[in-house]
Scaffold this motif. Structure first.
Motif, PDB file in Angstrom:
ATOM      1  N   GLU A 148       0.858  -1.224  -0.010  1.00  0.00           N
ATOM      2  CA  GLU A 148       0.063   0.047   0.005  1.00  0.00           C
ATOM      3  C   GLU A 148       0.901   1.341  -0.033  1.00  0.00           C
ATOM      4  O   GLU A 148       0.511   2.180  -0.699  1.00  0.00           O
ATOM      5  CB  GLU A 148      -0.954  -0.137   1.165  1.00  0.00           C
ATOM      6  CG  GLU A 148      -2.090   0.845   1.084  1.00  0.00           C
ATOM      7  CD  GLU A 148      -2.922   0.608   2.322  1.00  0.00           C
ATOM      8  OE1 GLU A 148      -3.079   1.707   2.991  1.00  0.00           O
ATOM      9  OE2 GLU A 148      -3.331  -0.395   2.639  1.00  0.00           O
ATOM     10  N   LEU A 149       1.756   1.085   0.781  1.00  0.00           N
ATOM     11  CA  LEU A 149       2.890   2.278   0.963  1.00  0.00           C
ATOM     12  C   LEU A 149       3.336   2.406  -0.587  1.00  0.00           C
ATOM     13  O   LEU A 149       3.855   3.787  -0.950  1.00  0.00           O
ATOM     14  CB  LEU A 149       3.727   2.093   2.188  1.00  0.00           C
ATOM     15  CG  LEU A 149       4.865   3.291   2.118  1.00  0.00           C
ATOM     16  CD1 LEU A 149       4.221   4.537   2.470  1.00  0.00           C
ATOM     17  CD2 LEU A 149       5.884   2.859   3.399  1.00  0.00           C
ATOM     18  N   ALA A 150       3.997   1.457  -1.063  1.00  0.00           N
ATOM     19  CA  ALA A 150       4.739   1.796  -2.312  1.00  0.00           C
ATOM     20  C   ALA A 150       3.655   2.161  -3.536  1.00  0.00           C
ATOM     21  O   ALA A 150       4.149   2.864  -4.340  1.00  0.00           O
ATOM     22  CB  ALA A 150       5.340   0.346  -2.911  1.00  0.00           C
ATOM     23  N   ARG A 151       2.497   1.532  -3.281  1.00  0.00           N
ATOM     24  CA  ARG A 151       1.461   2.261  -4.331  1.00  0.00           C
ATOM     25  C   ARG A 151       1.271   3.709  -4.189  1.00  0.00           C
ATOM     26  O   ARG A 151       0.903   4.400  -4.948  1.00  0.00           O
ATOM     27  CB  ARG A 151       0.085   1.340  -4.234  1.00  0.00           C
ATOM     28  CG  ARG A 151       0.343   0.062  -4.872  1.00  0.00           C
ATOM     29  CD  ARG A 151      -1.304  -0.763  -4.836  1.00  0.00           C
ATOM     30  NE  ARG A 151      -1.065  -1.875  -5.564  1.00  0.00           N
ATOM     31  CZ  ARG A 151      -1.235  -1.909  -6.816  1.00  0.00           C
ATOM     32  NH1 ARG A 151      -1.505  -0.984  -7.627  1.00  0.00           N
ATOM     33  NH2 ARG A 151      -1.286  -2.957  -7.539  1.00  0.00           N
ATOM     34  N   SER A 152       1.037   4.118  -2.817  1.00  0.00           N
ATOM     35  CA  SER A 152       1.010   5.647  -2.575  1.00  0.00           C
ATOM     36  C   SER A 152       2.063   6.391  -3.246  1.00  0.00           C
ATOM     37  O   SER A 152       1.703   7.627  -3.780  1.00  0.00           O
ATOM     38  CB  SER A 152       0.686   5.754  -0.999  1.00  0.00           C
ATOM     39  OG  SER A 152      -0.127   5.147  -0.671  1.00  0.00           O
ATOM     40  N   ALA A 153       3.269   6.000  -3.055  1.00  0.00           N
ATOM     41  CA  ALA A 153       4.392   6.683  -3.369  1.00  0.00           C
ATOM     42  C   ALA A 153       4.472   6.755  -4.945  1.00  0.00           C
ATOM     43  O   ALA A 153       4.792   7.682  -5.431  1.00  0.00           O
ATOM     44  CB  ALA A 153       5.798   6.230  -3.046  1.00  0.00           C
ATOM     45  N   GLY A 154       4.233   5.573  -5.661  1.00  0.00           N
ATOM     46  CA  GLY A 154       4.237   5.505  -7.154  1.00  0.00           C
ATOM     47  C   GLY A 154       2.992   6.522  -7.562  1.00  0.00           C
ATOM     48  O   GLY A 154       3.370   7.002  -8.509  1.00  0.00           O
ATOM     49  N   VAL A 208       9.123  -4.997  -1.982  1.00  0.00           N
ATOM     50  CA  VAL A 208       7.994  -4.351  -3.036  1.00  0.00           C
ATOM     51  C   VAL A 208       8.614  -3.503  -3.854  1.00  0.00           C
ATOM     52  O   VAL A 208       9.319  -2.672  -3.565  1.00  0.00           O
ATOM     53  CB  VAL A 208       6.940  -3.777  -2.297  1.00  0.00           C
ATOM     54  CG1 VAL A 208       6.112  -3.310  -3.303  1.00  0.00           C
ATOM     55  CG2 VAL A 208       6.248  -4.594  -1.139  1.00  0.00           C
ATOM     56  N   VAL A 209       8.406  -4.006  -5.243  1.00  0.00           N
ATOM     57  CA  VAL A 209       9.014  -3.088  -6.576  1.00  0.00           C
ATOM     58  C   VAL A 209       7.535  -2.713  -7.299  1.00  0.00           C
ATOM     59  O   VAL A 209       6.846  -3.562  -7.672  1.00  0.00           O
ATOM     60  CB  VAL A 209       9.913  -3.820  -7.178  1.00  0.00           C
ATOM     61  CG1 VAL A 209      10.123  -2.758  -8.650  1.00  0.00           C
ATOM     62  CG2 VAL A 209      11.462  -3.954  -6.321  1.00  0.00           C
ATOM     63  N   TYR A 210       7.208  -1.275  -7.133  1.00  0.00           N
ATOM     64  CA  TYR A 210       5.958  -0.988  -7.998  1.00  0.00           C
ATOM     65  C   TYR A 210       6.303  -0.120  -9.013  1.00  0.00           C
ATOM     66  O   TYR A 210       6.986   1.173  -9.064  1.00  0.00           O
ATOM     67  CB  TYR A 210       5.141  -0.170  -6.816  1.00  0.00           C
ATOM     68  CG  TYR A 210       3.884   0.083  -7.453  1.00  0.00           C
ATOM     69  CD1 TYR A 210       2.953  -0.689  -8.085  1.00  0.00           C
ATOM     70  CD2 TYR A 210       3.534   1.684  -7.724  1.00  0.00           C
ATOM     71  CE1 TYR A 210       1.931  -0.331  -8.699  1.00  0.00           C
ATOM     72  CE2 TYR A 210       2.194   1.890  -8.120  1.00  0.00           C
ATOM     73  CZ  TYR A 210       1.411   1.062  -8.844  1.00  0.00           C
ATOM     74  OH  TYR A 210       0.340   1.714  -9.416  1.00  0.00           O
ATOM     75  N   ASP A 211       5.615  -0.556 -10.353  1.00  0.00           N
ATOM     76  CA  ASP A 211       5.966   0.322 -11.467  1.00  0.00           C
ATOM     77  C   ASP A 211       4.556   0.998 -11.694  1.00  0.00           C
ATOM     78  O   ASP A 211       3.536   0.412 -12.173  1.00  0.00           O
ATOM     79  CB  ASP A 211       6.425  -0.491 -12.553  1.00  0.00           C
ATOM     80  CG  ASP A 211       6.149   0.063 -14.108  1.00  0.00           C
ATOM     81  OD1 ASP A 211       5.722   1.095 -13.951  1.00  0.00           O
ATOM     82  OD2 ASP A 211       6.423  -0.620 -15.072  1.00  0.00           O
TER      83      ASP A 211
END
Ligand code: IPD
Ligand code: CA
Ligand code: CA
Length: 258
Positions: free
Chosen positions: A10-16, A112-115
């Motif tokens: 969720e955090l990686a998605r928010s930063a993304g 987590v790696v979010y593109d």
């Protein structure tokens, strides 16, 4: 209380979402070195990630690209790259990501790696496998170098050291299907995890570039090691090799011919 993978996703998605909103806009660019730049978006993304981690885990150590080493308990450590692929980002090339990992020291537990441009979220939990948007992923089944598509990257200060990876690039190019240079080590390693690439290597990378992707490779059934074949990928100088069980040893041997 220990961190939970879904919260890190969720955090990686928010930063993304911050990266996606800023993509293609005019940026405030500052040069950290002749070819190494940072934008205001790197800082905004990192601020969100650090404040979220600190609010939940105030005693944990955070190692983040733009803020450096924020000391805390040695056994709980976060590795944060708020925007991996900054040069691509600044040029309007849609290949970049957010990378967040949590480790007990160097023993990476969550990655987590979010593109944000493709809405692809690669994640892994130690001992529980790796996924892409919730679906299990596996490394490729390539066995021969000549059928294996590789990816690598280069240090920013190429000219400052002879250990600049240019010889390796030439050597591996001659024996493999090809070597790509896409500009985001975190996505490169995640792509090894889902079998898009068969092998990856890089010299003198940073822990925040590869901590999450490294766990994704391992949990997808692959191997990632340093250039001696040892498993601690966060120990300096962080010169790393990754691939499936067949390709990893061949790539490692080829790189060690130097
Ligand atoms: C860079 C990218 C690149 C790698 C460099 C890294 P940044 O990170 O991961 O692929 O070759 O070594 O520094 O600066 O875009 O976060
Ligand atoms: Ca990076
Ligand atoms: Ca970065």
């Amino acid at each position: 209380m220990l961190p939970v993978l879904n919260d890190v996703i969720e955090l990686a998605r928010s930063a993304g979402a911050i990266l996606r909103a800023g993509y293609g806009q005019q940026h405030d660019i500052r040069f950290k070195a002749a070819t190494d730049l940072v934008t205001e978006i790197d800082h905004q993304s990192e601020k969100l990630i650090i404040s979220s981690i600190q609010s939940r885990f105030p005693t944990h150590t955070i190692v983040a690209e733009e803020s450096g080493h924020l000391p805390g308990s040695a056994e709980n450590c976060w590795y944060v790259d708020p925007l991996d692929g900054t040069v691509n980002y600044a040029h309007g090339i849609p290949f970049f990501c957010v990378s967040i990992a949590y480790g007990i020291g160097h023993d990476i537990q969550l990655g987590v790696v979010y593109d944000p441009m493709r809405d692809e979220c690669f994640s892994a939990e130690k001992g529980r496998g790796a996924t892409l948007n919730g679906q299990p992923i596996r490394v490729s089944d390539a066995t021969e170098m000549i059928r294996a598509l590789m990816v690598t990257g280069f240090p920013y200060q190429l000219w400052e050291s002879e250990n600049n990876n240019l010889d390796n690039y030439s050597r591996v190019s001659r024996v493999s299907q090809g070597v790509r240079r896409l500009g985001s080590a975190a996505l490169d390693t995640a792509y090894v995890g889902c079998g898009r690439f068969d092998g990856y290597w890089e010299v003198s990378i940073k822990p925040w570039d590869v901590a999450a992707g490294g766990l994704i490779v391992r949990e997808a059934g692959g191997i990632i090691s340093n250039m001696q074949g040892e498993p601690d990928i966060l120990q300096k100088p962080c010169s790393l090799v990754a691939g499936n069980a067949a390709i990893h040893p061949q790539l490692l041997a080829k790189l060690n011919e130097a």
